[in-house]
Design a protein around this motif. Structure first.
Motif, PDB file in Angstrom:
ATOM      1  N   MET A 237      -2.961 -13.482  27.426  1.00 59.49           N
ATOM      2  CA  MET A 237      -1.700 -14.222  27.425  1.00 59.49           C
ATOM      3  C   MET A 237      -0.843 -13.880  26.199  1.00 59.49           C
ATOM      4  O   MET A 237       0.368 -13.655  26.313  1.00 59.49           O
ATOM      5  N   GLU A 238      -1.459 -13.842  25.024  1.00 59.00           N
ATOM      6  CA  GLU A 238      -0.695 -13.562  23.806  1.00 59.00           C
ATOM      7  C   GLU A 238      -0.104 -12.159  23.828  1.00 59.00           C
ATOM      8  O   GLU A 238       1.056 -11.958  23.428  1.00 59.00           O
ATOM      9  N   HIS A 239      -0.880 -11.209  24.304  1.00 59.09           N
ATOM     10  CA  HIS A 239      -0.404  -9.830  24.365  1.00 59.09           C
ATOM     11  C   HIS A 239       0.757  -9.698  25.349  1.00 59.09           C
ATOM     12  O   HIS A 239       1.743  -9.000  25.099  1.00 59.09           O
ATOM     13  N   LEU A 240       0.649 -10.407  26.491  1.00 58.89           N
ATOM     14  CA  LEU A 240       1.718 -10.364  27.481  1.00 58.89           C
ATOM     15  C   LEU A 240       3.017 -10.949  26.921  1.00 58.89           C
ATOM     16  O   LEU A 240       4.101 -10.378  27.086  1.00 58.89           O
ATOM     17  N   VAL A 241       2.909 -12.100  26.254  1.00 57.10           N
ATOM     18  CA  VAL A 241       4.101 -12.737  25.687  1.00 57.10           C
ATOM     19  C   VAL A 241       4.722 -11.848  24.610  1.00 57.10           C
ATOM     20  O   VAL A 241       5.956 -11.734  24.525  1.00 57.10           O
ATOM     21  N   LYS A 242       3.898 -11.216  23.818  1.00 56.13           N
ATOM     22  CA  LYS A 242       4.411 -10.312  22.777  1.00 56.13           C
ATOM     23  C   LYS A 242       5.213  -9.173  23.402  1.00 56.13           C
ATOM     24  O   LYS A 242       6.298  -8.818  22.917  1.00 56.13           O
ATOM     25  N   GLU A 243       4.686  -8.602  24.480  1.00 54.19           N
ATOM     26  CA  GLU A 243       5.369  -7.487  25.142  1.00 54.19           C
ATOM     27  C   GLU A 243       6.676  -7.927  25.797  1.00 54.19           C
ATOM     28  O   GLU A 243       7.636  -7.157  25.873  1.00 54.19           O
ATOM     29  N   LEU A 244       6.720  -9.160  26.280  1.00 53.62           N
ATOM     30  CA  LEU A 244       7.896  -9.630  27.017  1.00 53.62           C
ATOM     31  C   LEU A 244       8.961 -10.270  26.132  1.00 53.62           C
ATOM     32  O   LEU A 244      10.100 -10.447  26.558  1.00 53.62           O
ATOM     33  N   SER A 245       8.598 -10.610  24.915  1.00 51.45           N
ATOM     34  CA  SER A 245       9.531 -11.328  24.035  1.00 51.45           C
ATOM     35  C   SER A 245      10.856 -10.597  23.783  1.00 51.45           C
ATOM     36  O   SER A 245      11.883 -11.265  23.596  1.00 51.45           O
ATOM     37  N   PRO A 246      10.912  -9.251  23.773  1.00 47.10           N
ATOM     38  CA  PRO A 246      12.215  -8.595  23.562  1.00 47.10           C
ATOM     39  C   PRO A 246      13.215  -8.781  24.708  1.00 47.10           C
ATOM     40  O   PRO A 246      14.410  -8.536  24.526  1.00 47.10           O
ATOM     41  N   ARG A 260      -5.738 -25.686  24.342  1.00 46.79           N
ATOM     42  CA  ARG A 260      -4.893 -26.200  23.264  1.00 46.79           C
ATOM     43  C   ARG A 260      -4.699 -25.192  22.141  1.00 46.79           C
ATOM     44  O   ARG A 260      -3.607 -25.067  21.579  1.00 46.79           O
ATOM     45  N   SER A 261      -5.741 -24.450  21.800  1.00 48.30           N
ATOM     46  CA  SER A 261      -5.624 -23.473  20.710  1.00 48.30           C
ATOM     47  C   SER A 261      -4.649 -22.360  21.081  1.00 48.30           C
ATOM     48  O   SER A 261      -3.871 -21.897  20.236  1.00 48.30           O
ATOM     49  N   LEU A 262      -4.669 -21.921  22.352  1.00 44.14           N
ATOM     50  CA  LEU A 262      -3.714 -20.905  22.803  1.00 44.14           C
ATOM     51  C   LEU A 262      -2.294 -21.453  22.728  1.00 44.14           C
ATOM     52  O   LEU A 262      -1.368 -20.758  22.294  1.00 44.14           O
ATOM     53  N   TYR A 263      -2.123 -22.692  23.158  1.00 43.98           N
ATOM     54  CA  TYR A 263      -0.798 -23.325  23.097  1.00 43.98           C
ATOM     55  C   TYR A 263      -0.259 -23.319  21.667  1.00 43.98           C
ATOM     56  O   TYR A 263       0.900 -22.956  21.428  1.00 43.98           O
ATOM     57  N   GLU A 264      -1.084 -23.709  20.727  1.00 42.18           N
ATOM     58  CA  GLU A 264      -0.633 -23.792  19.331  1.00 42.18           C
ATOM     59  C   GLU A 264      -0.310 -22.423  18.753  1.00 42.18           C
ATOM     60  O   GLU A 264       0.675 -22.264  18.020  1.00 42.18           O
ATOM     61  N   ARG A 265      -1.123 -21.424  19.091  1.00 44.36           N
ATOM     62  CA  ARG A 265      -0.850 -20.072  18.592  1.00 44.36           C
ATOM     63  C   ARG A 265       0.469 -19.536  19.137  1.00 44.36           C
ATOM     64  O   ARG A 265       1.279 -18.965  18.403  1.00 44.36           O
ATOM     65  N   LEU A 266       0.693 -19.720  20.434  1.00 43.54           N
ATOM     66  CA  LEU A 266       1.933 -19.227  21.041  1.00 43.54           C
ATOM     67  C   LEU A 266       3.142 -20.017  20.549  1.00 43.54           C
ATOM     68  O   LEU A 266       4.206 -19.446  20.296  1.00 43.54           O
ATOM     69  N   GLU A 267       2.975 -21.325  20.402  1.00 42.40           N
ATOM     70  CA  GLU A 267       4.073 -22.166  19.934  1.00 42.40           C
ATOM     71  C   GLU A 267       4.487 -21.776  18.520  1.00 42.40           C
ATOM     72  O   GLU A 267       5.687 -21.733  18.197  1.00 42.40           O
ATOM     73  N   ASN A 268       3.514 -21.476  17.675  1.00 43.27           N
ATOM     74  CA  ASN A 268       3.816 -21.111  16.289  1.00 43.27           C
ATOM     75  C   ASN A 268       4.426 -19.719  16.168  1.00 43.27           C
ATOM     76  O   ASN A 268       5.240 -19.463  15.279  1.00 43.27           O
ATOM     77  N   ARG A 269       4.053 -18.827  17.093  1.00 45.28           N
ATOM     78  CA  ARG A 269       4.461 -17.431  16.943  1.00 45.28           C
ATOM     79  C   ARG A 269       5.647 -17.041  17.806  1.00 45.28           C
ATOM     80  O   ARG A 269       6.479 -16.222  17.396  1.00 45.28           O
ATOM     81  N   TYR A 270       5.748 -17.597  19.017  1.00 41.77           N
ATOM     82  CA  TYR A 270       6.729 -17.060  19.956  1.00 41.77           C
ATOM     83  C   TYR A 270       7.751 -18.073  20.480  1.00 41.77           C
ATOM     84  O   TYR A 270       8.662 -17.679  21.221  1.00 41.77           O
ATOM     85  N   ALA A 271       7.607 -19.332  20.151  1.00 46.72           N
ATOM     86  CA  ALA A 271       8.563 -20.311  20.673  1.00 46.72           C
ATOM     87  C   ALA A 271       9.973 -19.986  20.193  1.00 46.72           C
ATOM     88  O   ALA A 271      10.231 -19.877  19.001  1.00 46.72           O
ATOM     89  N   CYS A 272      10.891 -19.781  21.130  1.00 38.98           N
ATOM     90  CA  CYS A 272      12.278 -19.448  20.831  1.00 38.98           C
ATOM     91  C   CYS A 272      13.104 -19.804  22.065  1.00 38.98           C
ATOM     92  O   CYS A 272      12.535 -20.192  23.092  1.00 38.98           O
ATOM     93  N   PRO A 273      14.425 -19.688  22.010  1.00 38.30           N
ATOM     94  CA  PRO A 273      15.252 -20.160  23.136  1.00 38.30           C
ATOM     95  C   PRO A 273      14.891 -19.595  24.506  1.00 38.30           C
ATOM     96  O   PRO A 273      15.028 -20.301  25.512  1.00 38.30           O
ATOM     97  N   HIS A 274      14.425 -18.338  24.574  1.00 33.08           N
ATOM     98  CA  HIS A 274      14.144 -17.772  25.896  1.00 33.08           C
ATOM     99  C   HIS A 274      12.651 -17.788  26.247  1.00 33.08           C
ATOM    100  O   HIS A 274      12.262 -17.318  27.319  1.00 33.08           O
ATOM    101  N   ILE A 275      11.801 -18.340  25.375  1.00 26.25           N
ATOM    102  CA  ILE A 275      10.371 -18.468  25.661  1.00 26.25           C
ATOM    103  C   ILE A 275       9.969 -19.923  25.480  1.00 26.25           C
ATOM    104  O   ILE A 275      10.078 -20.484  24.392  1.00 26.25           O
ATOM    105  N   ARG A 276       9.505 -20.532  26.552  1.00 25.09           N
ATOM    106  CA  ARG A 276       9.129 -21.952  26.530  1.00 25.09           C
ATOM    107  C   ARG A 276       7.627 -22.069  26.753  1.00 25.09           C
ATOM    108  O   ARG A 276       7.108 -21.591  27.770  1.00 25.09           O
TER     109      ARG A 276
END
Length: 392
Positions: A237-246, A260-276
């Motif tokens: 999941m993290e790798h996919l979000v990283k690739e799609l974030s641009p 929950r741990s995945l949620y927190e990692r993604l929220e801290n690293r990738y949460a932005c207007p186009h990623i929810r």
């Protein structure tokens, strides 16, 4: 044990009929078997004169072994997928291995069968419906007198279902060709019914994309991609979000389930207007109605829900066995493609390009859809007769 009952289809019963007692058996490896049993239980209990009881066979295992068995299964899938593949493949291709496996399952299931005998004496079922092939193998002696129905929860007919064949076996739409259906019925004596897989009825309720996006607070104009890793947030999941974030012109909704741990990692690293980033949600039908595309693992329940919503899929990291079969089914019917982190950005750009025929993909879902699956399975359950045991 069989009770006499007069049934007028499944839409109505005559007054004063004897109650039918339906025992639903599942096995909680993953979520699909239990989810199908729960969906069927709801439909059975809506009928007058019917009582339904759902039993997860794993819950009958002593508490000290239950979590070990569950975690061992998930650990084998995650750490040793090739070993699981060999086990699955051997039982699929070798009749001898299937026989030995079924006998082994029966012998090793003594602790389950002992408790299941108690369940049988308390429920006194007049019908048995199993969403896992082990369910019929675990049944105590005397079950041959009760009509049995098997319900597939993945898009493959594994031969282990035929080790102790039910009277009726309900399978997905367009899984087998007509000559295959006839050959299996002729060789085994069971009745195969193309009912489709039972899921929550909300997935077949019509909600427009615009209405769903308004309710979820999404932009009406920008595309929406839903990313799911199942209830436990499995996969890269993290790798996919990283690739799609641009890809900032697309709205990405990432559902992490109970992880929950995945949620927190993604929220801290990738949460932005186009990623929810979202955790567990029980309004998945609404999210699927809002989406243009689903990126997911090919679990049986998830893809059945996407089929109901006619939602094209990109599939990643299919586990050997059932998930691999599910993926092949969807690719064969041209409603999904396989993906991985290294290719997903290019694939999504192509999917949303102006010349890509996305509506054609949605049209291909029509023959695969099964809005009345649960209702048909209930109907077939009451049509099933007591097996006729013939001796020479």
């Amino acid at each position: 044990m069989q009770l006499k009952i007069s049934i007028m289809g499944i839409d109505g019963y005559k007054e004063g009929v004897t109650i039918e007692r339906v025992l639903l058996l599942s096995m909680g490896f993953g979520t699909g078997h239990n989810a199908a049993a729960k969906a069927l239980k709801i439909h059975f209990e809506q009928l007058p004169g019917v009582k339904a009881e759902a039993v997860d066979l794993l819950e009958l295992i002593p508490n000290t072994f239950h979590p070990l068995l569950q975690s061992g299964y998930l650990g084998m899938l995650n750490k040793f997928p090739s070993f699981y593949h060999y086990l699955y493949d051997w039982t699929h291709q070798s009749r001898v291995v299937r026989y030995v496996s079924s006998e082994l399952i029966e012998k090793m299931g003594w602790s389950i069968r002992k408790k299941l005998t108690t369940v049988f004496s308390e429920v006194e079922p007049t019908r048995i419906v199993s969403t896992h092939p082990f369910g019929l193998l675990m049944c105590p002696s005397g079950w041959e007198d009760v009509p049995t129905v098997g319900v597939l929860t993945d898009y493959e007919l594994h031969p282990i279902w035929l080790a102790r064949a039910p009277k009726v076996l309900c399978v997905p739409k367009c899984l087998l060709r007509q000559n295959q259906l006839e050959r299996i019925q002729w060789r085994t004596g069971l009745e195969l019914c193309e009912t489709g897989l039972p899921i929550r009825r909300e997935f077949y309720e019509s909600v427009s994309m615009e209405e769903a996006r308004l309710q979820l607070g999404l932009d009406l104009k920008r595309p929406v991609v839903l990313i799911m890793g199942g209830g436990t947030g499995l996969g890269p999941m993290e790798h996919l979000v990283k690739e799609l974030s641009p890809l900032k012109h697309i709205q990405f909704i990432v559902l992490t389930g109970n992880n929950r741990s995945l949620y927190e990692r993604l929220e801290n690293r990738y949460a932005c207007p186009h990623i929810r980033i979202e955790g567990f949600r029980d309004d998945i039908p609404l999210w699927m109605s809002a989406a243009d595309l689903l990126v997911t693992k090919p679990g049986g329940v998830t893809i059945s829900e996407a089929i109901a919503k006619r939602l094209p899929m990109f599939l990643f990291e299919a586990f050997p066995g059932q998930e691999q079969a599910n993926q092949e089914y969807l690719i064969h019917h041209r409603v999904a493609v396989a993906t991985r982190p290294s290719t997903i950005r290019v694939q999504i750009r192509k999917f949303f390009s102006p010349d890509f025929k996305r509506e054609k993909i949605r049209d291909r879902f029509q023959p695969l859809m099964a809005p009345d699956a649960a209702r048909q399975i209930v109907s077939e359950t009451f049509k099933a007769k007591v097996p006729f045991m013939q001796t020479l």
